[in-house]
Design an enzyme around this catalytic site. Structure first.
Site, PDB file in Angstrom:
ATOM      1  N   ARG A 209       6.981  34.435-102.032  1.00 29.13           N
ATOM      2  CA  ARG A 209       7.076  32.993-101.737  1.00 29.13           C
ATOM      3  C   ARG A 209       6.337  32.138-102.762  1.00 29.13           C
ATOM      4  NH1 ARG A 209       5.877  32.889 -95.517  1.00 29.13           N
ATOM      5  NH2 ARG A 209       4.047  33.748 -96.459  1.00 29.13           N
TER       6      ARG A 209
ATOM      7  N   LYS B 284     -11.374  57.181 -91.923  1.00 35.41           N
ATOM      8  CA  LYS B 284     -12.024  56.252 -92.844  1.00 35.41           C
ATOM      9  C   LYS B 284     -13.534  56.408 -92.669  1.00 35.41           C
ATOM     10  CE  LYS B 284      -8.220  53.722 -93.834  1.00 35.41           C
ATOM     11  NZ  LYS B 284      -7.573  53.849 -95.136  1.00 35.41           N
TER      12      LYS B 284
ATOM     13  N   HIS C 207       4.185  58.473-100.427  1.00 33.14           N
ATOM     14  CA  HIS C 207       3.629  58.765-101.749  1.00 33.14           C
ATOM     15  C   HIS C 207       2.902  60.110-101.802  1.00 33.14           C
ATOM     16  CE1 HIS C 207      -0.154  56.958-100.248  1.00 33.14           C
ATOM     17  NE2 HIS C 207      -0.757  57.574-101.240  1.00 33.14           N
TER      18      HIS C 207
ATOM     19  N   GLU D  83     -11.424  59.862 -96.206  1.00 40.00           N
ATOM     20  CA  GLU D  83     -11.635  58.728 -97.107  1.00 40.00           C
ATOM     21  C   GLU D  83     -13.051  58.214 -96.910  1.00 40.00           C
ATOM     22  OE1 GLU D  83      -8.019  56.143 -98.026  1.00 40.00           O
ATOM     23  OE2 GLU D  83      -7.844  56.511 -95.876  1.00 40.00           O
TER      24      GLU D  83
ATOM     25  N   LYS E 206       2.633  63.382-105.020  1.00 42.70           N
ATOM     26  CA  LYS E 206       1.420  63.869-105.682  1.00 42.70           C
ATOM     27  C   LYS E 206       1.725  65.233-106.316  1.00 42.70           C
ATOM     28  CE  LYS E 206      -1.785  61.499-102.535  1.00 42.70           C
ATOM     29  NZ  LYS E 206      -2.632  60.616-103.318  1.00 42.70           N
TER      30      LYS E 206
ATOM     31  N   ASP F  59      -1.141  55.580 -89.507  1.00 42.18           N
ATOM     32  CA  ASP F  59      -1.287  55.257 -90.932  1.00 42.18           C
ATOM     33  C   ASP F  59      -1.196  56.506 -91.815  1.00 42.18           C
ATOM     34  OD1 ASP F  59      -1.845  53.377 -93.029  1.00 42.18           O
ATOM     35  OD2 ASP F  59      -3.913  54.101 -93.108  1.00 42.18           O
TER      36      ASP F  59
ATOM     37  N   HIS G 254       2.264  60.831 -93.960  1.00 41.07           N
ATOM     38  CA  HIS G 254       1.770  61.670 -95.060  1.00 41.07           C
ATOM     39  C   HIS G 254       1.419  63.101 -94.630  1.00 41.07           C
ATOM     40  CE1 HIS G 254       1.595  57.923 -97.109  1.00 41.07           C
ATOM     41  NE2 HIS G 254       0.416  57.526 -96.683  1.00 41.07           N
TER      42      HIS G 254
ATOM     43  N   LYS H   4       6.517  52.729 -96.558  1.00 44.51           N
ATOM     44  CA  LYS H   4       6.089  52.925 -95.183  1.00 44.51           C
ATOM     45  C   LYS H   4       5.363  51.670 -94.685  1.00 44.51           C
ATOM     46  CE  LYS H   4       1.835  54.773 -94.238  1.00 44.51           C
ATOM     47  NZ  LYS H   4       0.635  54.139 -94.810  1.00 44.51           N
TER      48      LYS H   4
HETATM   49  C1  BG6 Z   1      -1.862  54.692 -97.373  1.00 40.58           C
HETATM   50  C2  BG6 Z   1      -2.625  54.215 -96.177  1.00 40.58           C
HETATM   51  O1  BG6 Z   1      -0.552  55.019 -97.020  1.00 40.58           O
HETATM   52  O2  BG6 Z   1      -2.515  55.834 -97.916  1.00 40.58           O
HETATM   53  C3  BG6 Z   1      -4.052  53.873 -96.566  1.00 40.58           C
HETATM   54  O3  BG6 Z   1      -1.988  53.073 -95.620  1.00 40.58           O
HETATM   55  C4  BG6 Z   1      -4.700  55.056 -97.246  1.00 40.58           C
HETATM   56  O4  BG6 Z   1      -4.811  53.484 -95.428  1.00 40.58           O
HETATM   57  C5  BG6 Z   1      -3.817  55.579 -98.367  1.00 40.58           C
HETATM   58  O5  BG6 Z   1      -5.950  54.624 -97.763  1.00 40.58           O
HETATM   59  C6  BG6 Z   1      -4.381  56.868 -98.927  1.00 40.58           C
HETATM   60  O6  BG6 Z   1      -3.678  57.225-100.082  1.00 40.58           O
HETATM   61  P1  BG6 Z   1      -4.375  58.075-101.238  1.00 40.58           P
HETATM   62  O7  BG6 Z   1      -3.259  58.338-102.199  1.00 40.58           O
HETATM   63  O8  BG6 Z   1      -5.469  57.227-101.800  1.00 40.58           O
HETATM   64  O9  BG6 Z   1      -4.888  59.300-100.578  1.00 40.58           O
END
Ligand code: BG6
Length: 512
Positions: A60, A358, A196, A234, A200, A253, A258, A166
Site C-alpha cells: 500500500r 522461544k 522454508h 530459539e 534447508k 508456528d 516445519h 505459511k
Molecule cells: C518461522 C516462524 O516460520 O520460522 C518464526 O514463524 C521462527 O517464529 C522461524 O522464528 C524460524 O526459522 P529459522 O529458519 O530461523 O529456524
C-alpha cells in the site's frame, strides 16, 4: 511429468532457469526485506538468475521504483548473511526491480499490475512467465488470489505460478477454505506452498543420508530405533511480533508445518524415484500415518509452555506477557513439546518427541535418533565397576540442522588404561569443513526451484491438511484448559511437565 517439463531435472542439478517476473504482494513487509530480496540478490550475485529476471513489488505504501530499490538495497546490506554486498552486482540487479503501489482490495490495482507487467516484460525481455508471491498478511491471501483471477492476470502467454507463504490457514477448516479460493484460480501443479525448513541444505541432506547410503536404512525402523527427538530451540523471543504470535503460538508456528515436515522426511519410506510427486507422496503418506490423539490423550502427550521474565546473561528479559502487544493474561504457548506416534509397520510404538520454543538457552535445531542399547551389558562389572546410564550407553545419531550443520554418531569406546572402562565418543561430519563451500539459504533454493517448476521441496495441500488433522485435537484441548503460565523462565529448557512427559516413558530430553 518430468518429460513435459524441459526445466525439470530429476537429480536437481544443472537445471536451467527460464526467464520470469516475480510479483511480490507484501513487498514492504518483513519477509520481503529479511528473506526474499536478500535471497534473490544472492542468486543474482552467484549468476544463477536468468537474464532479464525482474521483480515487481506491491504494497500500500506509495513509493517510486527508485524509492523501493533504495529500501531493498538497505535490506540486502543489513540482512545478507555474509558480506556479499557488492555495489556493481547490486546495480545490475536493481535495474530489474520495479514497484507498483496499491491496495489489494482495489480491483484497479490488478489492471495497473497487468500494464506494469507488460512494460517490464518488454523492457527486460523477461519472457512471459510470471510468478506471484503472497507475502502479505495471511488474511489477505484469498483477496489477492481473487483479484488475480478476476483481472485475468493468471492467464498469459507464459506460465503463471503462485507461491504461498505459511501459515496455510489457522486450522483445518480455514486451510480448506484458503485452498478452495486458490484452486478456483490456479491449478494445483502451479501452486507452491513454501515451508522454508524443507529448503534447508541439512534437511535435504536427510534424504541423501538415508537413501544414498546402504548402511543406515536397515537400522531405520522400530527394531533398532528406541525413539527420536526433534528439537528446534530459539534463543530469541517474539521480536516485536507479539500480537501476531499471541494468536499463533509455538504449535501452530513451528510444529504444524516445519517440524512435522522434518519428521516426515526422517520417517518416510524411500520414494520409487526421486521426482517431485514421488517424494511428496511419501511425505504425505507418512503424515497421514501420524496418530491423531483422542482428547483424553492430549494432556499426557502434549505440553505447552510460556516463558516468564528472567535475568539471562546479565540482562533482564521480559516475560511473554510483558511483550508489547501481548495481553497480560495471554494463554499462548511459546513452547510446545509433543509425543507423536507413527502408526505404520516401520514405526509402530516408537515415540517421536518434538519440542520447540522461544527464549530457550540457545538457537539449535537437530534430530537425535536413539538406537536400542546392546542386548547385554558385557562390560558392566569391569573397570571401575560403574554402570553408565542407559541414555549414555545407547548409540545416538544426531542430524544437526542449524546453526552447526553436520552429522554425529555417538558410540562407546574403551577408555585408555586398565580394565574395560567405556566412554561415549563421537564421529563427526561437519558441512563447512568437509565441503568448504557456503550452503545456499533455504529461500535461495526454494525460489530457484519454483522458477524451474520443481515442487519437490514444497508442501502440498494433502500434507497441509494431514498436519492440521494431527495438531487440531491438541489445539482444541489446550484452548479449553487454563494453564498456569508462565511455566518456564526465559533462558531455560522449558517447563518441567515436558521432562515428565518423557520420564513416563523412561526417556529424557538431550541437552543439545
Ligand atoms: C518461522 C516462524 O516460520 O520460522 C518464526 O514463524 C521462527 O517464529 C522461524 O522464528 C524460524 O526459522 P529459522 O529458519 O530461523 O529456524
Amino acid at each position: 511429468m518430468s518429460e513435459q517439463n524441459p526445466f525439470h531435472d530429476p537429480l536437481r542439478f544443472e537445471r536451467s532457469v527460464p526467464p520470469c517476473t516475480l510479483v511480490i504482494f507484501g513487498a514492504n513487509g518483513d519477509l520481503t526485506r529479511r528473506k526474499l530480496v536478500p535471497a534473490l540478490y544472492r542468486l543474482a550475485f552467484d549468476r544463477k538468475l536468468p537474464q532479464g529476471f525482474a521483480i515487481l513489488g506491491n504494497s500500500r505504501t506509495k513509493m517510486s521504483d527508485d524509492d523501493f530499490r533504495e529500501k531493498m538495497r538497505e535490506a540486502v546490506e543489513k540482512y545478507s548473511e555474509d558480506n556479499s554486498f557488492d555495489s556493481g552486482a547490486w546495480r545490475d540487479f536493481a535495474c530489474g526491480i520495479f514497484y507498483e503501489p496499491g491496495d489489494v482490495n482495489d480491483p484497479d490495482l490488478y489492471q495497473r499490475l497487468a500494464r506494469r507487467l507488460a512494460e517490464v516484460e518488454k523492457k527486460r525481455q523477461a519472457g512471459a512467465n510470471v510468478m506471484f508471491y503472497l507475502a502479505t498478511q495471511p488474511s489477505q491471501y484469498a483477496t489477492v488470489v481473487e483479484g488475480i483471477g478476476q483481472s485475468g492476470l493468471h492467464e498469459g502467454a507464459g506460465w503463471r505460478r503462485l507461491i504461498v507463504e505459511k501459515p496455510f490457514g489457522h486450522d483445518l477448516r480455514s486451510a480448506r477454505e484458503l485452498n478452495e479460493s486458490i484452486r478456483r484460480v490456479f491449478p494445483e501443479n502451479e501452486v507452491y506452498r513454501i515451508d522454508h525448513y524443507l529448503g534447508k541444505e541439512t534437511v535435504q541432506n536427510i534424504q541423501a543420508f538415508r537413501f544414498g547410503n546402504g548402511i543406515f536404512e536397515p537400522l531405520w525402523n522400530r527394531r533398532y530405533v528406541n525413539h527420536v527427538q526433534i528439537t528446534a530451540a530459539e534463543e530469541i523471543g517474539v521480536e516485536g511480533r507479539g500480537s501476531f504470535y499471541q494468536e499463533t503460538g509455538a504449535l501452530r508456528d513451528m510444529i504444524q508445518n516445519h517440524l512435522l515436515q522434518v519428521m516426515a522426511t526422517v520417517a518416510m519410506e524411500p520414494p520409487a524415484v526421486f521426482e517431485p510427486d514421488a517424494v511428496r507422496d511419501e511425505r504425505a503418506k507418512l503424515l497421514r500415518s501420524v496418530r491423531v490423539m483422542k482428547p483424553e490423550e492430549v494432556l499426557l502427550n502434549a505440553v505447552p509452555g510460556q516463558y516468564g521474565p528472567a535475568r539471562v546473561g546479565g540482562r533482564e528479559v521480559l516475560g511473554f506477557r510483558q511483550e508489547p502487544g501481548v495481553a497480560p493474561e495471554a494463554q499462548t504457548d511459546t513452547y510446545a513439546a509433543v509425543t507423536f506416534y507413527v502408526d505404520n509397520w516401520r514405526w509402530a510404538g516408537i515415540p517421536f518427541y518434538i519440542r520447540t520454543g522461544k527464549r530457550l538457552p540457545k538457537r539449535v535445531t537437530d534430530i537425535a535418533i536413539r538406537f536400542n542399547s546392546a542386548p547385554l551389558s558385557l562390560f558392566r562389572n569391569n573397570g571401575a565397576g560403574e554402570q553408565l546410564p542407559p541414555d549414555i550407553q545407547a548409540n545416538l545419531l544426531i542430524l544437526r540442522i542449524q546453526p552447526e550443520e553436520g552429522i554425529s554418531l555417538r558410540f562407546l569406546s574403551k577408555h585408555p588404561g586398565d580394565g574395560m572402562r567405556l566412554r561415549p565418543v563421537s564421529m563427526d561430519f561437519n558441512y563447512g569443513s568437509s565441503f568448504g563451500a557456503r550452503s545456499p539459504s533455504a529461500y535461495e533454493t526454494l525460489l530457484l526451484d519454483a522458477m524451474r517448476g520443481d515442487g519437490t521441496l514444497y508442501t502440498r495441500q494433502d500434507m497441509v491438511e494431514a498436519s492440521w488433522q494431527v495438531v487440531e485435537p491438541i489445539l482444541q484441548v489446550w484452548s479449553e484448559t487454563k494453564f498456569d503460565f508462565p511455566n518456564y523462565e526465559a533462558g531455560t529448557w522449558g517447563p518441567k511437565a515436558a521432562d515428565e512427559m518423557l520420564a513416563r516413558h523412561g526417556h529424557a530430553w538431550r541437552i543439545p
